[in-house]
Design an enzyme around this catalytic site. Sequence first.
Site, PDB file in Angstrom:
ATOM      1  N   ASP A 293       0.811  -1.212   0.000  1.00  0.00           N
ATOM      2  CA  ASP A 293       0.000   0.000   0.000  1.00  0.00           C
ATOM      3  C   ASP A 293       0.845   1.264   0.000  1.00  0.00           C
ATOM      4  OD1 ASP A 293      -2.618   1.211   0.090  1.00  0.00           O
ATOM      5  OD2 ASP A 293      -2.165   1.799   2.150  1.00  0.00           O
ATOM      6  N   ARG A 294       2.131   1.149   0.387  1.00  0.00           N
ATOM      7  CA  ARG A 294       3.001   2.321   0.432  1.00  0.00           C
ATOM      8  C   ARG A 294       3.423   2.781  -0.959  1.00  0.00           C
ATOM      9  NH1 ARG A 294       2.440   5.227   4.919  1.00  0.00           N
ATOM     10  NH2 ARG A 294       2.652   3.947   6.779  1.00  0.00           N
TER      11      ARG A 294
ATOM     12  N   MET B  29      -7.995   5.530   2.953  1.00  0.00           N
ATOM     13  CA  MET B  29      -8.128   6.720   2.113  1.00  0.00           C
ATOM     14  C   MET B  29      -6.878   7.012   1.285  1.00  0.00           C
ATOM     15  SD  MET B  29     -11.158   7.871   2.542  1.00  0.00           S
ATOM     16  CE  MET B  29     -10.957   9.471   1.764  1.00  0.00           C
ATOM     17  N   ARG B  30      -5.831   6.187   1.456  1.00  0.00           N
ATOM     18  CA  ARG B  30      -4.604   6.482   0.715  1.00  0.00           C
ATOM     19  C   ARG B  30      -4.836   6.410  -0.787  1.00  0.00           C
ATOM     20  NH1 ARG B  30      -1.103   3.570   3.402  1.00  0.00           N
ATOM     21  NH2 ARG B  30      -0.186   5.292   4.544  1.00  0.00           N
ATOM     22  N   ALA B  31      -5.680   5.480  -1.242  1.00  0.00           N
ATOM     23  CA  ALA B  31      -5.927   5.349  -2.675  1.00  0.00           C
ATOM     24  C   ALA B  31      -6.542   6.616  -3.250  1.00  0.00           C
ATOM     25  CB  ALA B  31      -6.843   4.151  -2.932  1.00  0.00           C
TER      26      ALA B  31
END
Length: 662
Positions: A194-195, A275-277
């Site tokens: 995800d990073r 919410m990173r996406a």
Amino acid sequence: MTTPFPFTAVVGQDDLRLALLLNAVSPSVGGVLVRGEKGTAKSTAVRALTTLLPEVSVVPGCRFSCDPASPDPGCPDGPHEGGGGGASRPARMVELPVGASEDRLVGALDIERALAEGVKAFEPGLLAAAHRGILYVDEVNLLHDHLVDLLLDAAAMGASYVEREGVSVRHAARFLLVGTMNPEEGELRPQLLDRFGLTVEVSASREPEKRVEVVRRRLAYDDDPAGFAARWADEEAAVRQRIVAARELLPSVRLGDGALRQIAATCAAFEVDGMRADIVMARTATALAAWGGRTEVLAEDVRQAALLALPHRRRRNPFDAPGLDEDKLDETLEESSGDDGPDPDGDGGGPGGGGGQPEPDEGPAGDGAGAQPEGGEGEPAPGGAGEQSPAPAAEPFRTKVLSVPGIGEGAAGRRSRARTEHGRTTGARRPQGALTKLHLAATVRAAAPHQRARGRSGRGLVVRRDDLRQATREGREGNLVLFVVDASGSMAARQRMGAVKGAVLSLLLDAYQRRDKVGLVTFRGSAADVALPPTSSVDAAAARLESLPTGGRTPLAAGLLKAHDVLRVERLRDPARRALVVVVTDGRATGGPEPVALASRAARLFAAEGVASVVVDCESGPVRLGLAGRLAGELGGTAVTLDELRADSIAGLVKDVQRRAA
């Protein structure tokens, strides 16, 4: 100095080139993960990017690349005066080797000087060198867990912290993270996956013309690297200028409410976590607009951003293939485009936004389910193939923890006890080589008796090199989990084989979470096969398991001997990695001459060598022969039923394993 391969000379790989260029325009996008088969120019393209990056201005003499316009107030080489003149240098690309130590990554502190003199003598690591540049990790999926944790912390905070027994050093570490990997060698932890802001899949072209051009350019570069680079110099300069122009335009790009609604709707429709996406998609769409010379984000930018930012965030387990349903993406973008709400057009009918594509007909699996072998669990007649089409696996479940008794020294993982660099402190010893983990109390005890002889006069402790003590720690290691699966006719009843595959799939999921290597040996008919040599890719093991045919006699001895050969070879490759053999069978042996006696002798080989083993007893029905339990005894291992394998069962598997370990 070797002339790098020109970025613009890389043939094909359009998505990879675009993802790298977008990060060059806007480093806040968050980096790129490049997934693909071997030999597809992944590393070549990444290394070539550095020649396109604008130079950076640094404080002269600062080992941490501070920006003279806004220097880091906590820089170990500081303080620096803000607004002063700086020196320009090319942007760096720093490579992090898979086998790097923690000190090599974050830097090393001179513990002896820190204790004796109170001086923070710090040697910067790779994170400091990568500040304001690129940190490149080849084979990032093989990176050790403790390095992944440090990388995650630095990427999240934009700073690196080095702490040794109360003495700490902090420095800025903001970098563009680029990783390459071959999925066949194992998957990434979800936290690290995800990073990465963007991900791209690369593969070799199947078009002969493109393949010819790849070979032609590579041979030309090998013959004359400087001359080859010179032929592409004008195109490289044009791309470099376009990056500079896009960076200057980036602050002027407007991300309107309509584009934001499309981004939010897309992330919600594909059920990505967190919410990173959304944030990455917004930054990517803005960078796309700037790269295109526009000041307004368009729907096409949002679509391209989704294709780059979402596929790797949709994996729910390691066996899910990354990817995005482009039809569903187009439908979501159209519905969220604003004016009239969802399109009432009923074209396609059926699933709509709830399920994306129409569900495939499960007929092939269902049709095969009706093809029961004669006699149910009985075996086919001797000499007949009796092969069945593969049975679908049952739903996986959470398994009990199976571990290897004793304490090992293998690669860091999460299964069996081991002496590791990380974990709880269990003692102290003299350091062998560089000191990495100081045992403060043991060091003080070693130095205390010599203070008078060393002429101690002040309050400080006089510490010599011989006084230093390395902390010994106990953590967990990853093992080689070798599955030996009975695929004979006695296992061929559809419902039964589905349950067996579900159990092995569950154990594979557990192996993925515990960072194990896995291998798969199957036996049926008259022989045994290595369906999958030991690998870090549980995806590959699951795929082989899914297509496993069944039928024929039960050459149990052949399966055990084949597994013994696999372990012998693997011990030569990786002596420190201990093995756990999981035999999945009902214990019957019918293949070859004297099958029962031969299987018994093969099993005793494992017991004589102390190989940890577990037999998953697949026998069912009202009358049970207990053959799997007898096999477990000859292996020197433990037998469990399919029901006892579940983590929520009340069977005493854990107590049994602990009893054997003691």
